[in-house]
Design a protein around this motif. Structure first.
Motif, PDB file in Angstrom:
ATOM      1  N   VAL A 312      63.891  60.024  43.801  1.00 34.55           N
ATOM      2  CA  VAL A 312      63.663  61.303  44.480  1.00 34.55           C
ATOM      3  C   VAL A 312      63.131  62.339  43.491  1.00 34.55           C
ATOM      4  O   VAL A 312      62.168  63.066  43.790  1.00 34.55           O
ATOM      5  CB  VAL A 312      64.961  61.803  45.144  1.00 34.55           C
ATOM      6  CG1 VAL A 312      64.760  63.198  45.736  1.00 34.55           C
ATOM      7  CG2 VAL A 312      65.424  60.839  46.226  1.00 34.55           C
ATOM      8  N   MET A 315      59.461  61.716  42.682  1.00 32.50           N
ATOM      9  CA  MET A 315      58.528  62.135  43.721  1.00 32.50           C
ATOM     10  C   MET A 315      58.429  63.660  43.801  1.00 32.50           C
ATOM     11  O   MET A 315      57.349  64.204  44.089  1.00 32.50           O
ATOM     12  CB  MET A 315      58.954  61.544  45.067  1.00 32.50           C
ATOM     13  CG  MET A 315      58.954  60.022  45.102  1.00 32.50           C
ATOM     14  SD  MET A 315      57.394  59.284  44.535  1.00 32.50           S
ATOM     15  CE  MET A 315      56.293  59.797  45.861  1.00 32.50           C
ATOM     16  N   LYS A 316      59.518  64.340  43.538  1.00 32.88           N
ATOM     17  CA  LYS A 316      59.459  65.805  43.508  1.00 32.88           C
ATOM     18  C   LYS A 316      58.585  66.271  42.345  1.00 32.88           C
ATOM     19  O   LYS A 316      57.805  67.230  42.484  1.00 32.88           O
ATOM     20  CB  LYS A 316      60.866  66.384  43.388  1.00 32.88           C
ATOM     21  CG  LYS A 316      61.736  66.146  44.612  1.00 32.88           C
ATOM     22  CD  LYS A 316      63.157  66.658  44.435  1.00 32.88           C
ATOM     23  CE  LYS A 316      63.210  68.172  44.575  1.00 32.88           C
ATOM     24  NZ  LYS A 316      64.610  68.651  44.645  1.00 32.88           N
ATOM     25  N   TYR A 320      55.728  66.080  45.791  1.00 31.84           N
ATOM     26  CA  TYR A 320      56.055  65.732  47.168  1.00 31.84           C
ATOM     27  C   TYR A 320      57.256  66.541  47.646  1.00 31.84           C
ATOM     28  O   TYR A 320      58.201  66.791  46.889  1.00 31.84           O
ATOM     29  CB  TYR A 320      56.397  64.244  47.278  1.00 31.84           C
ATOM     30  CG  TYR A 320      55.207  63.322  47.188  1.00 31.84           C
ATOM     31  CD1 TYR A 320      54.665  62.738  48.327  1.00 31.84           C
ATOM     32  CD2 TYR A 320      54.628  63.017  45.960  1.00 31.84           C
ATOM     33  CE1 TYR A 320      53.579  61.879  48.250  1.00 31.84           C
ATOM     34  CE2 TYR A 320      53.536  62.160  45.870  1.00 31.84           C
ATOM     35  CZ  TYR A 320      53.018  61.599  47.021  1.00 31.84           C
ATOM     36  OH  TYR A 320      51.944  60.761  46.943  1.00 31.84           O
ATOM     37  N   LYS A 321      57.219  66.930  48.919  1.00 34.41           N
ATOM     38  CA  LYS A 321      58.416  67.458  49.555  1.00 34.41           C
ATOM     39  C   LYS A 321      59.256  66.252  49.968  1.00 34.41           C
ATOM     40  O   LYS A 321      58.726  65.276  50.534  1.00 34.41           O
ATOM     41  CB  LYS A 321      58.079  68.305  50.782  1.00 34.41           C
ATOM     42  CG  LYS A 321      59.311  68.953  51.424  1.00 34.41           C
ATOM     43  CD  LYS A 321      58.928  69.881  52.579  1.00 34.41           C
ATOM     44  CE  LYS A 321      60.174  70.511  53.187  1.00 34.41           C
ATOM     45  NZ  LYS A 321      59.843  71.423  54.321  1.00 34.41           N
ATOM     46  N   THR A 322      60.541  66.288  49.698  1.00 31.60           N
ATOM     47  CA  THR A 322      61.374  65.101  49.856  1.00 31.60           C
ATOM     48  C   THR A 322      62.391  65.266  50.980  1.00 31.60           C
ATOM     49  O   THR A 322      62.953  66.348  51.176  1.00 31.60           O
ATOM     50  CB  THR A 322      62.095  64.765  48.543  1.00 31.60           C
ATOM     51  OG1 THR A 322      62.844  65.909  48.108  1.00 31.60           O
ATOM     52  CG2 THR A 322      61.079  64.402  47.451  1.00 31.60           C
ATOM     53  N   TYR A 323      62.643  64.177  51.691  1.00 28.95           N
ATOM     54  CA  TYR A 323      63.549  64.165  52.840  1.00 28.95           C
ATOM     55  C   TYR A 323      64.444  62.934  52.756  1.00 28.95           C
ATOM     56  O   TYR A 323      64.019  61.869  52.300  1.00 28.95           O
ATOM     57  CB  TYR A 323      62.777  64.106  54.160  1.00 28.95           C
ATOM     58  CG  TYR A 323      61.666  65.117  54.308  1.00 28.95           C
ATOM     59  CD1 TYR A 323      61.840  66.273  55.059  1.00 28.95           C
ATOM     60  CD2 TYR A 323      60.421  64.892  53.706  1.00 28.95           C
ATOM     61  CE1 TYR A 323      60.808  67.195  55.209  1.00 28.95           C
ATOM     62  CE2 TYR A 323      59.382  65.804  53.852  1.00 28.95           C
ATOM     63  CZ  TYR A 323      59.588  66.952  54.598  1.00 28.95           C
ATOM     64  OH  TYR A 323      58.568  67.851  54.739  1.00 28.95           O
ATOM     65  N   TRP A 324      65.657  63.092  53.233  1.00 31.86           N
ATOM     66  CA  TRP A 324      66.598  61.963  53.287  1.00 31.86           C
ATOM     67  C   TRP A 324      67.219  61.937  54.675  1.00 31.86           C
ATOM     68  O   TRP A 324      67.928  62.863  55.065  1.00 31.86           O
ATOM     69  CB  TRP A 324      67.671  62.111  52.225  1.00 31.86           C
ATOM     70  CG  TRP A 324      68.510  60.876  52.018  1.00 31.86           C
ATOM     71  CD1 TRP A 324      69.449  60.371  52.863  1.00 31.86           C
ATOM     72  CD2 TRP A 324      68.462  59.990  50.891  1.00 31.86           C
ATOM     73  NE1 TRP A 324      70.011  59.229  52.335  1.00 31.86           N
ATOM     74  CE2 TRP A 324      69.421  58.978  51.122  1.00 31.86           C
ATOM     75  CE3 TRP A 324      67.730  59.972  49.716  1.00 31.86           C
ATOM     76  CZ2 TRP A 324      69.646  57.951  50.217  1.00 31.86           C
ATOM     77  CZ3 TRP A 324      67.957  58.940  48.815  1.00 31.86           C
ATOM     78  CH2 TRP A 324      68.905  57.949  49.065  1.00 31.86           C
ATOM     79  N   ALA A 345      67.284  65.472  47.502  1.00 34.20           N
ATOM     80  CA  ALA A 345      66.123  65.708  48.359  1.00 34.20           C
ATOM     81  C   ALA A 345      66.093  67.164  48.824  1.00 34.20           C
ATOM     82  O   ALA A 345      67.112  67.864  48.840  1.00 34.20           O
ATOM     83  CB  ALA A 345      66.163  64.767  49.560  1.00 34.20           C
ATOM     84  N   ASP A 346      64.915  67.611  49.232  1.00 33.51           N
ATOM     85  CA  ASP A 346      64.772  68.986  49.710  1.00 33.51           C
ATOM     86  C   ASP A 346      65.468  69.188  51.047  1.00 33.51           C
ATOM     87  O   ASP A 346      66.040  70.246  51.303  1.00 33.51           O
ATOM     88  CB  ASP A 346      63.281  69.338  49.844  1.00 33.51           C
ATOM     89  CG  ASP A 346      62.559  69.313  48.511  1.00 33.51           C
ATOM     90  OD1 ASP A 346      63.066  69.936  47.552  1.00 33.51           O
ATOM     91  OD2 ASP A 346      61.505  68.657  48.407  1.00 33.51           O
ATOM     92  N   LYS A 382      54.511  64.278  51.514  1.00 37.18           N
ATOM     93  CA  LYS A 382      55.894  64.067  51.914  1.00 37.18           C
ATOM     94  C   LYS A 382      56.390  62.712  51.409  1.00 37.18           C
ATOM     95  O   LYS A 382      55.669  61.713  51.474  1.00 37.18           O
ATOM     96  CB  LYS A 382      56.033  64.126  53.439  1.00 37.18           C
ATOM     97  CG  LYS A 382      55.676  65.467  54.052  1.00 37.18           C
ATOM     98  CD  LYS A 382      56.020  65.518  55.520  1.00 37.18           C
ATOM     99  CE  LYS A 382      55.031  64.739  56.373  1.00 37.18           C
ATOM    100  NZ  LYS A 382      53.764  65.484  56.552  1.00 37.18           N
ATOM    101  N   PHE A 383      57.626  62.715  50.940  1.00 40.58           N
ATOM    102  CA  PHE A 383      58.322  61.475  50.581  1.00 40.58           C
ATOM    103  C   PHE A 383      59.583  61.421  51.427  1.00 40.58           C
ATOM    104  O   PHE A 383      60.416  62.328  51.380  1.00 40.58           O
ATOM    105  CB  PHE A 383      58.672  61.436  49.099  1.00 40.58           C
ATOM    106  CG  PHE A 383      59.619  60.325  48.723  1.00 40.58           C
ATOM    107  CD1 PHE A 383      59.278  58.998  48.915  1.00 40.58           C
ATOM    108  CD2 PHE A 383      60.868  60.618  48.172  1.00 40.58           C
ATOM    109  CE1 PHE A 383      60.149  57.971  48.574  1.00 40.58           C
ATOM    110  CE2 PHE A 383      61.748  59.601  47.823  1.00 40.58           C
ATOM    111  CZ  PHE A 383      61.385  58.277  48.021  1.00 40.58           C
TER     112      PHE A 383
END
Length: 591
Positions: A312, A315-316, A320-324, A345-346, A382-383
């Motif tokens: 994570v 990727m940041k 990338y904006k990160t999501y879980w 994650a964001d 986005k990730f």
């Protein structure tokens, strides 16, 4: 009131038989299991010796307070019996020693998950054995009687008993080891074979590990970023999706040749997928496996997650904006140690907040709506991590009624008994529903016309009465079988993303032997990321890929690591021809 019998002149009378009954009583609650372990050949006599020495500790309160011998023995004995049931029961189920790794998993599991396992392994024979085990302790308790010693002799005896059971080993480790923490670890390892230290040591280790992970959350921002990171697609819109499955053995997917049609939707997408068929997980437990999958840690460097960025974080750093998104149960946001990764994650979507994980309304299909919401986010890069419940035990809770498709013996190996059949079928139905969820994620992703890819892999496999040992259900690192480690590894790439790959050909990569412990290097390669820490020889899809032993086992005990190839079946057993042959052989044996 008890009185001390007069000792013959010139010598002190000692009730050696009384001391013997005391020691036998306390030894019983650790010694029985260790004796069974030794007799079965699972382990040597060291555990039995350590348990015998540790059991001597409980004589001390009885010698100090002889008038309350029966009461103290009853209270202590009941506690020891209850604490020892876990190790005793585990041996009866698995035929293996109750290890610290199992204790860790037990404490990491929530009450609901633990209840699932108890339900799966419940049998009246286990209940009868536990009752008989308790009855044996009660019969020994009736033999316990007060032993009166002169005051000075009592103090000397107590010091000797403490030294024998605890003191000597503690001092020895302190002198032998370089630092106090290592000495404590070794001391705990030596006493944990005895009740109640199995649970006490396990809980202490769990709390310490949890504390380490909590500290990691606070210190993650202090970890230096990856050095000289370069993104081949910098500035370009991109959506990259990682779908993490749970407890899914690829040998039960028709996409991988299983005779039953358990993955009809993925089978239809077969022409769009890169299906890697030789990937294994390093460990058969979620936390330990993903601790390597999601970081630079691996079997030879298990602690690198403490000093290097996670997936994570990587990727940041790449912008990338990160999501879980997770359907793993989250009574609270810190329900499992995986929250450590998700909190990086964001944005997080914690979907499973039920008190009971076994409900008929909490299915992995619930991830589809938040996934669609994330896809609609206007962030250009986005990730997304989607963590499923997958085919987690109990299997019949993992799919709605309309997916109860496999109900008979059609396509079932002859080795599966009538008692095993419902569980065997429910696992295949769980795989069938998992196919629906994963394919739906792919289809929703594809509908957005993205520039990116979706990669699906499971954290570990699961043995559900599969070959090579059709009696095994679940996972056990101490007795590994191939279904516990063989995981699906599937890649879907959008046309736009494939065009960026400059006609990259994955054909040569599909059959490479690969451990998901090196996953972060493969992900970086697919994402077009390069940095100093990147090792192309650990990327499954790199032209510089180099084969390595597929190490499985506990990396904290390096001598226990083995190459997966040592347990891997030499040929598949789930193909139609093999199934027919098994059924013929079974008929021959019954004729």
């Amino acid at each position: 009131m008890a009185t001390t019998k007069s000792a013959p002149a010139g010598r002190i009378g000692i009730d050696w038989a009384g001391l013997g009954w005391m020691l036998l009583f306390f030894w019983y609650f650790s010694g029985v299991t260790q004796t069974l372990i030794a007799l079965s050949g699972v382990a040597g006599l060291q555990g039995l010796r350590q348990a015998s020495m540790a059991s001597a500790l409980w004589l001390i309160p009885l010698l100090l307070f002889p008038a309350r011998t029966r009461l103290l023995a009853g209270v202590i004995g009941t506690t020891l019996w209850l604490c020892s049931l876990s190790g005793f029961g585990y041996f009866l189920v698995y035929g293996q020693e109750f290890s610290q790794s199992v204790i860790f998993i037990m404490f990491e599991s929530n009450v609901s998950e633990a209840t699932e396992y108890l339900g799966h392994y419940f049998s009246w024979s286990i209940v009868f054995a536990a009752v008989a085990y308790g009855l044996g302790g009660w019969l020994l308790w009736r033999k316990v009687r007060p032993v009166y010693l002169p005051r000075q002799m009592t103090l000397v005896a107590c010091l000797l008993l403490f030294g024998l059971s605890m003191g000597y080993e503690a001092v020895r480790q302190y002198i032998k080891r370089d630092d106090l923490q290592r000495a404590v670890d070794e001391f705990e390892e030596n006493i944990e074979v005895a009740s109640p230290w199995q649970l006490a040591v396990g809980y202490h280790q769990y709390r310490r590990q949890l504390g380490n992970m909590e500290d990691l959350l606070a210190s993650q921002e202090q970890i230096p970023p990856l050095k000289n990171l370069v993104d081949a697609h910098v500035g370009q819109p991109s959506t990259l999706v990682l779908v993490i499955g749970e407890s899914t053995n690829r040998q039960r997917l028709s996409l991988y040749g299983y005779s039953r049609p358990t993955t009809p939707n993925l089978d239809k997408l077969r022409g769009e997928l890169q299906v890697f068929d030789n990937v294994v997980t390093p460990r058969p437990y979620t936390i330990e496996a993903l601790q390597q999958v999601l970081t630079f840690a691996d079997q030879e460097h298990p602690n690198l997650y403490l000093s290097t960025p996670s997936l994570v974080s990587m990727m940041k750093q790449a912008g990338y904006k990160t999501y879980w998104i997770t359907n793993q149960q989250t009574m609270t946001k810190r329900n499992t140690m995986l929250t450590t990764f998700s909190k990086q994650a964001d944005e997080q979507f914690y979907l499973n907040n039920n008190r009971d994980q076994n409900t008929t309304s909490q299915y992995d299909g619930d991830v589809l709506d938040p996934f669609a919401k994330v896809l609609a986010d206007d962030a250009p890069r986005k990730f997304v991590v989607v963590h499923l419940l997958g085919t987690h035990m109990r299997y019949h809770y993992r799919y709605p009624e309309e997916f109860d498709h496999f109900t008979d013996r059609s396509g079932v190996p002859a080795s599966v008994t009538d008692d095993q059949l419902p569980t065997y079928n429910s696992y295949d139905n769980a795989v069938l529903y998992n196919d629906y969820v994963v394919s739906s994620l792919i289809e929703r992703f594809r509908a957005t016309d993205p520039s990116g890819f979706l990669l699906y892999l499971a954290d570990h496999g699961e043995a559900v009465f599969d070959a090579p040992d059709p009696k095994v259900l679940g996972r056990n690192e101490g007795a590994p079988t191939s279904p516990m480690y063989t995981v699906p590894f599937i890649l879907w790439g959008s046309p736009k993303w494939q065009a960026q790959q400059q006609a990259r050909n994955f054909t040569a990569s599909l059959h490479r032997p690969y451990s998901s412990s090196h996953f972060i290097h493969t992900w970086a390669d697919l994402a077009g990321l390069r940095f100093d820490e990147f090792d192309p020889s650990k990327s499954l899809v790199s032209a510089e890929f180099r084969e390595r032993p597929l190490l499985i086992g506990n990396p904290q005990q390096p001598k226990s690591l083995i190459d997966f190839s040592l347990i891997k079946p030499k040929k598949p057993v789930d193909q139609d021809a093999d199934l027919v042959q098994q059924e013929r052989e079974a008929k021959d044996r019954t004729m």
